[in-house]
Design a protein around this motif. Structure first.
Motif, PDB file in Angstrom:
ATOM      1  N   HIS A   1       0.825  -1.209   0.000  1.00  0.00           N
ATOM      2  CA  HIS A   1       0.000   0.000   0.000  1.00  0.00           C
ATOM      3  C   HIS A   1       0.863   1.264   0.000  1.00  0.00           C
ATOM      4  CE1 HIS A   1      -3.713   2.228   0.550  1.00  0.00           C
ATOM      5  NE2 HIS A   1      -3.133   2.927   1.505  1.00  0.00           N
TER       6      HIS A   1
ATOM      7  N   ASN B   1      -4.150   7.858  -0.923  1.00  0.00           N
ATOM      8  CA  ASN B   1      -4.516   6.484  -0.593  1.00  0.00           C
ATOM      9  C   ASN B   1      -5.356   5.801  -1.658  1.00  0.00           C
ATOM     10  OD1 ASN B   1      -3.630   5.591   2.346  1.00  0.00           O
ATOM     11  ND2 ASN B   1      -4.039   7.791   2.404  1.00  0.00           N
ATOM     12  N   LEU B   2      -6.077   6.571  -2.453  1.00  0.00           N
ATOM     13  CA  LEU B   2      -6.762   5.965  -3.587  1.00  0.00           C
ATOM     14  C   LEU B   2      -5.745   5.415  -4.579  1.00  0.00           C
ATOM     15  CD1 LEU B   2      -9.793   8.314  -4.364  1.00  0.00           C
ATOM     16  CD2 LEU B   2      -9.872   5.904  -3.685  1.00  0.00           C
TER      17      LEU B   2
ATOM     18  N   ASP C   1      -2.623   4.565  -3.878  1.00  0.00           N
ATOM     19  CA  ASP C   1      -1.928   3.452  -3.226  1.00  0.00           C
ATOM     20  C   ASP C   1      -2.785   2.184  -3.193  1.00  0.00           C
ATOM     21  OD1 ASP C   1       0.140   5.228  -2.768  1.00  0.00           O
ATOM     22  OD2 ASP C   1      -0.429   5.624  -0.690  1.00  0.00           O
ATOM     23  N   SER C   2      -4.095   2.362  -3.137  1.00  0.00           N
ATOM     24  CA  SER C   2      -5.001   1.216  -3.025  1.00  0.00           C
ATOM     25  C   SER C   2      -4.999   0.339  -4.275  1.00  0.00           C
ATOM     26  CB  SER C   2      -6.434   1.695  -2.749  1.00  0.00           C
ATOM     27  OG  SER C   2      -6.519   2.265  -1.456  1.00  0.00           O
TER      28      SER C   2
ATOM     29  N   SER D   1      -2.493  -2.215  -3.508  1.00  0.00           N
ATOM     30  CA  SER D   1      -2.792  -3.112  -2.381  1.00  0.00           C
ATOM     31  C   SER D   1      -4.147  -3.809  -2.570  1.00  0.00           C
ATOM     32  CB  SER D   1      -2.776  -2.326  -1.066  1.00  0.00           C
ATOM     33  OG  SER D   1      -3.629  -1.196  -1.133  1.00  0.00           O
ATOM     34  N   PHE D   2      -5.243  -3.072  -2.380  1.00  0.00           N
ATOM     35  CA  PHE D   2      -6.572  -3.650  -2.572  1.00  0.00           C
ATOM     36  C   PHE D   2      -6.746  -4.200  -3.986  1.00  0.00           C
ATOM     37  CE2 PHE D   2      -7.360  -0.784   1.011  1.00  0.00           C
ATOM     38  CZ  PHE D   2      -8.135  -1.592   1.843  1.00  0.00           C
TER      39      PHE D   2
ATOM     40  N   LEU E   1     -12.774   0.772  -6.570  1.00  0.00           N
ATOM     41  CA  LEU E   1     -11.570   1.441  -7.054  1.00  0.00           C
ATOM     42  C   LEU E   1     -11.712   1.865  -8.511  1.00  0.00           C
ATOM     43  CD1 LEU E   1      -8.568  -0.572  -5.562  1.00  0.00           C
ATOM     44  CD2 LEU E   1      -9.268   1.761  -5.021  1.00  0.00           C
TER      45      LEU E   1
ATOM     46  N   SER F   1     -10.874   5.660  -8.634  1.00  0.00           N
ATOM     47  CA  SER F   1      -9.495   5.928  -9.071  1.00  0.00           C
ATOM     48  C   SER F   1      -9.418   6.158 -10.580  1.00  0.00           C
ATOM     49  CB  SER F   1      -8.569   4.785  -8.647  1.00  0.00           C
ATOM     50  OG  SER F   1      -8.951   3.577  -9.289  1.00  0.00           O
TER      51      SER F   1
END
Length: 256
Positions: free
Chosen positions: A85, A181-182, A184-185, A188-189, A208, A212
């Motif tokens: 992330h 964080n969007l 970065d997600s 990760s997510f 997302l 995003s």
């Protein structure tokens, strides 16, 4: 003030998304469309908080070359959620430190202005085309990048405080946390939750995909990285729609 502040934050979100999704990701890294240099440079400057163009492109291409294997720079399957992330930026797997970094907002941008152009340089050989461009090469140099990002941050803080005072600064912090964080997600997510396609762990994540700017249709993207359209049937891709509009206006010359 409330409505104006909300509009200001929304515009920041749109600009951040376009700088990241269209500028750095689809145009710089994957060359998914042909655009004039001035437009590419403008989007790159908007997306500058992502890191230097040379480092970001090299790292992202390395991710595609070895997605979810031991050689992937940031796979949550191999290295864990927090490392993928945002921990890989700072070389940390400690969840608490990663969480502090993820919530840093303007402090993260200040830290990154010094840290990002001087670290994670092991894949820059995969971005020789980016480094060969005089402008992109120049803004990827540590002193220039640091200076530009500090001016970027200072301008954001000054404009926000001038227009909205303390409530504006609080809103800016929240906006930057969300925008960072969007992005970065997706790393990760986007490799853990959603519809899986292909050999990598990349997933199509509906939330997302919408938030995003289409980059959350990540499994589709990994199957055909150069393709500008990430969202397929009934998968809304905002960046692709913007590219189509810009093509109609004559700014985008060709979409792949």
């Amino acid at each position: 003030m409330g409505v104006k502040l909300a509009i200001f934050c929304f515009l920041l979100y749109i600009l951040g998304g376009m700088g990241a999704s269209m500028g750095y990701h689809r145009l710089l890294c994957h060359q998914s469309a042909q655009v004039p240099k001035w437009f590419l440079y403008l989007l790159t400057l908007i997306g500058l908080p992502l890191g230097t163009p040379v480092q970001w492109v090299g790292n992202h291409r390395a991710h595609h070359n070895a997605a979810d294997t031991i050689d992937d720079p940031h796979s949550p399957i191999i290295s864990g959620f927090w490392y993928a992330h945002c921990g890989w930026y700072i070389g940390q797997t400690n969840p608490f430190i990663c969480l502090l970094y993820a919530l840093g907002g303007p402090f993260r941008m200040f830290f990154d202005s010094f840290w990002r152009p001087r670290t994670n340089q092991q894949y820059v050989n995969l971005a020789k085309d980016i480094d060969a461009d005089p402008f992109l090469h120049a803004i990827s140099r540590p002193i220039i990048y640091t200076s530009l990002l500090l001016i970027y941050l200072g301008s954001l803080l000054f404009i926000t405080y001038y227009w909205f005072q303390i409530p504006g600064l609080i809103a800016l912090w929240i906006c930057l946390v969300i925008i960072y964080n969007l992005g970065d997600s997706v790393d990760s997510f986007g490799h853990l939750f959603g519809e899986k396609k292909g050999k990598s762990g990349a997933r199509n994540n509906r939330i997302l995909g919408l938030l995003s700017f289409g980059d959350g249709w990540h499994a589709n993207h990994h199957l055909n990285p150069k393709k500008a359209k990430h969202g397929q049937a009934k998968q809304f891709d905002l960046t692709y729609q913007f590219l189509r509009i810009l093509k109609g206006l004559g700014i985008v010359k060709k979409i792949y």
